[in-house]
Design a protein around this motif. Structure first.
Motif, PDB file in Angstrom:
ATOM      1  N   LEU A 135       0.715  -1.149  -0.055  1.00 20.88           N
ATOM      2  CA  LEU A 135       0.104   0.070   0.054  1.00 20.88           C
ATOM      3  C   LEU A 135       0.888   1.319  -0.066  1.00 20.88           C
ATOM      4  N   GLN A 136       0.440   2.220  -0.659  1.00 17.87           N
ATOM      5  CA  GLN A 136       1.137   3.387  -0.708  1.00 17.87           C
ATOM      6  C   GLN A 136       0.259   4.411   0.398  1.00 17.87           C
ATOM      7  N   VAL A 137       0.943   5.031   1.293  1.00 23.52           N
ATOM      8  CA  VAL A 137       0.243   5.775   2.254  1.00 23.52           C
ATOM      9  C   VAL A 137       1.090   6.877   2.648  1.00 23.52           C
ATOM     10  N   ASN A 138       0.687   8.163   2.002  1.00 20.62           N
ATOM     11  CA  ASN A 138       1.521   9.290   2.359  1.00 20.62           C
ATOM     12  C   ASN A 138       3.056   9.330   1.791  1.00 20.62           C
ATOM     13  N   TRP A 180       4.137   0.246   2.361  1.00 20.28           N
ATOM     14  CA  TRP A 180       3.830  -0.577   3.261  1.00 20.28           C
ATOM     15  C   TRP A 180       3.382  -1.994   2.761  1.00 20.28           C
ATOM     16  N   LEU A 189       0.919  -2.508   7.701  1.00 21.99           N
ATOM     17  CA  LEU A 189       0.013  -1.269   8.173  1.00 21.99           C
ATOM     18  C   LEU A 189      -0.777  -1.263   9.185  1.00 21.99           C
ATOM     19  N   SER A 209      -9.215   4.712   5.734  1.00 20.23           N
ATOM     20  CA  SER A 209      -8.318   5.900   6.060  1.00 20.23           C
ATOM     21  C   SER A 209      -7.580   5.500   7.154  1.00 20.23           C
ATOM     22  N   CYS A 210      -6.344   6.107   7.466  1.00 23.84           N
ATOM     23  CA  CYS A 210      -5.361   6.065   8.303  1.00 23.84           C
ATOM     24  C   CYS A 210      -4.812   7.431   8.569  1.00 23.84           C
ATOM     25  N   ILE A 229       1.732   5.758  12.542  1.00 25.34           N
ATOM     26  CA  ILE A 229       0.340   5.414  11.851  1.00 25.34           C
ATOM     27  C   ILE A 229      -0.599   5.305  12.945  1.00 25.34           C
TER      28      ILE A 229
END
Length: 188
Positions: free
Chosen positions: A6-9, A13, A18, A32-33, A40
């Motif tokens: 996953l791509q977060v900000n 991850w 995550l 959302s996170c 996180i």
């Protein structure tokens, strides 16, 4: 090798990595996170950790809540009430803060007479209420005491005219005579 990432900000991850840094719940399947200082959070833990809270009740202040600001604190409108009498204070009404407790003018004045300000000045905060000077203590002469004692032995509950006559005789105010009588004989 894990194929689901996953791509977060801007950070990548693994799906299983995550997770909330507080409660460790997996966030891979959440919509959302929240990220703060590269940590996180799930929504619940982010809000409980970083949300603005009411000084009085400790609950989160949402953007739609009506609030009052006093000192460095934020209060829900319903929480902005005198700590002692629980009366909600109105806009523009004078108040005092003592150890983050909101006090109406009457209770603030009473507390000033009971508790001295701390040496470092951090203990007592008065944003809108100036410190009132203390009135001088009344001292009685032996003649004044004799007149009052003689009269109150005869009449424990004098009327307004009698109090005025005593005030004229002693040179004291009626209020001072009434207070002296109550201190001398609280049941009278």
């Amino acid at each position: 090798m894990d194929r689901q990432v996953l791509q977060v900000n801007g950070l990548t991850w693994h799906l299983k990595c995550l997770q909330c840094s507080v409660c460790a719940v997996s966030l891979g399947h959440q919509n959302s996170c929240f990220i703060r200082n590269r940590e996180i959070f799930c929504r619940k833990d982010y809000n409980s950790t970083f949300a603005i809270k009411c000084v009085r009740c400790g609950h989160q202040v949402s953007p739609n809540d009506w609030v009052r600001r006093a000192g460095n604190g934020i209060y829900h409108l319903t929480c902005f009430a005198c700590f002692f009498c629980k009366r909600q204070l109105s806009t523009g009404e004078k108040f005092g803060l003592m150890e983050n407790q909101v006090l109406c003018r009457i209770h603030y004045d009473l507390m000033l007479n009971l508790r001295p300000m701390s040496d470092n000045g951090n203990d007592l905060y008065i944003p809108y209420l100036p410190k009132l000077p203390k009135r001088p203590r009344t001292s009685f002469t032996s003649e004044q005491l004799q007149i009052m004692q003689t009269h109150f032995i005869q009449d424990k509950n004098p009327d307004a005219q009698t109090l005025q006559r005593l005030a004229d005789m002693t040179g004291l105010s009626r209020r001072v005579i009434q207070v002296w009588r109550l201190v001398k004989d609280p049941d009278g």
